[in-house]
Design a protein around this motif. Sequence first.
Motif, mmCIF file in Angstrom:
data_model
loop_
_atom_site.group_PDB
_atom_site.id
_atom_site.type_symbol
_atom_site.label_atom_id
_atom_site.label_comp_id
_atom_site.label_asym_id
_atom_site.label_seq_id
_atom_site.Cartn_x
_atom_site.Cartn_y
_atom_site.Cartn_z
ATOM 1 N N ASP A 64 0.845 -1.196 0.000
ATOM 2 C CA ASP A 64 0.000 0.000 0.000
ATOM 3 C C ASP A 64 0.880 1.246 0.000
ATOM 4 N N GLY A 65 0.275 2.402 -0.035
ATOM 5 C CA GLY A 65 1.016 3.647 0.096
ATOM 6 C C GLY A 65 1.453 4.251 -1.216
ATOM 7 N N TYR A 66 2.552 5.002 -1.137
ATOM 8 C CA TYR A 66 3.028 5.763 -2.280
ATOM 9 C C TYR A 66 4.397 5.279 -2.725
ATOM 10 N N LYS A 67 4.678 5.423 -4.022
ATOM 11 C CA LYS A 67 5.964 5.040 -4.587
ATOM 12 C C LYS A 67 6.505 6.237 -5.346
ATOM 13 N N TYR A 68 7.757 6.584 -5.053
ATOM 14 C CA TYR A 68 8.401 7.722 -5.701
ATOM 15 C C TYR A 68 9.603 7.233 -6.493
ATOM 16 N N PHE A 69 9.743 7.698 -7.723
ATOM 17 C CA PHE A 69 10.852 7.345 -8.599
ATOM 18 C C PHE A 69 11.721 8.579 -8.794
ATOM 19 N N TYR A 70 13.011 8.432 -8.577
ATOM 20 C CA TYR A 70 13.925 9.564 -8.706
ATOM 21 C C TYR A 70 14.819 9.383 -9.931
ATOM 22 N N ASP A 71 15.346 10.489 -10.441
ATOM 23 C CA ASP A 71 16.161 10.478 -11.657
ATOM 24 C C ASP A 71 17.407 9.607 -11.536
ATOM 25 N N ASP A 72 17.933 9.442 -10.322
ATOM 26 C CA ASP A 72 19.143 8.627 -10.157
ATOM 27 C C ASP A 72 18.832 7.132 -10.078
ATOM 28 N N GLY A 73 17.565 6.750 -10.231
ATOM 29 C CA GLY A 73 17.173 5.342 -10.191
ATOM 30 C C GLY A 73 16.663 4.875 -8.842
ATOM 31 N N THR A 74 16.721 5.731 -7.843
ATOM 32 C CA THR A 74 16.238 5.370 -6.511
ATOM 33 C C THR A 74 14.714 5.295 -6.521
ATOM 34 N N ILE A 75 14.196 4.281 -5.835
ATOM 35 C CA ILE A 75 12.752 4.105 -5.688
ATOM 36 C C ILE A 75 12.455 4.068 -4.191
ATOM 37 N N ILE A 76 11.543 4.910 -3.740
ATOM 38 C CA ILE A 76 11.158 4.929 -2.329
ATOM 39 C C ILE A 76 9.661 4.686 -2.227
ATOM 40 N N SER A 77 9.297 3.642 -1.466
ATOM 41 C CA SER A 77 7.894 3.312 -1.219
ATOM 42 C C SER A 77 7.606 3.555 0.253
ATOM 43 N N THR A 78 6.441 4.130 0.536
ATOM 44 C CA THR A 78 6.036 4.387 1.913
ATOM 45 C C THR A 78 4.652 3.791 2.128
ATOM 46 N N SER A 79 4.517 3.013 3.200
ATOM 47 C CA SER A 79 3.239 2.406 3.543
ATOM 48 C C SER A 79 2.417 3.361 4.390
ATOM 49 N N GLN A 80 1.190 3.636 3.959
ATOM 50 C CA GLN A 80 0.291 4.489 4.753
ATOM 51 C C GLN A 80 -0.123 3.775 6.039
ATOM 52 N N GLN A 81 -0.329 2.472 5.955
ATOM 53 C CA GLN A 81 -0.840 1.714 7.079
ATOM 54 C C GLN A 81 0.202 1.550 8.190
#
Length: 178
Positions: A64-81
């Motif tokens: 669940d939650g949000y996924k952010y993609f950055y130009d350097d290839g980093t992916i950050i996912s955050t769970s709302q729950q």
Amino acid sequence: MPAYNKVIYNGKTLIDLSGDTVDENTVLEGYTGHKADGTPFVGTFKGGSETEEIDRILTSGLTDGYKYFYDDGTIISTSQQSGMTLTKTFNKKLTQCTTVLRDQSGNELGRTVKDYTKELTIITTVDHLGRKLVKTFDKKLRNLETILYDPDGSVIAQLHKTFSKDGKSIETTVIYNE
């Protein structure tokens, strides 16, 4: 009250903790035990379903939650729950991906590191428990050999898959070592 690690009665040793290797980090949370020097402790190891959940998230991601993609290839996912954060970072050559799972306070819960060969025929993953999974594909990508090692380097299990030319069937063999 002083701690005792050995009980001798009538010249016979009844209890001897001096060679024990358990501590609060290796005993399940809430259970009591005694260290080699005899001092009592309460276990803090979360074990069981919590470590299984960490393994699942490190392997499959957050659900669940949000996924952010950055130009350097980093992916950050955050769970709302749960408030957990999963960060995947690739090196510049894209031959290594480090995945880190953190709780809502920023404490690291687990980490995996995946290394890829230039041809992408070998993928090696080391998990937060020190286990190593090595996947080796042949050049035609029709055969896959997977070996799982424990932290000491002993083979836990092996898997071999053969994919048919038409992609309609997969033959799988699994061997578990004792």
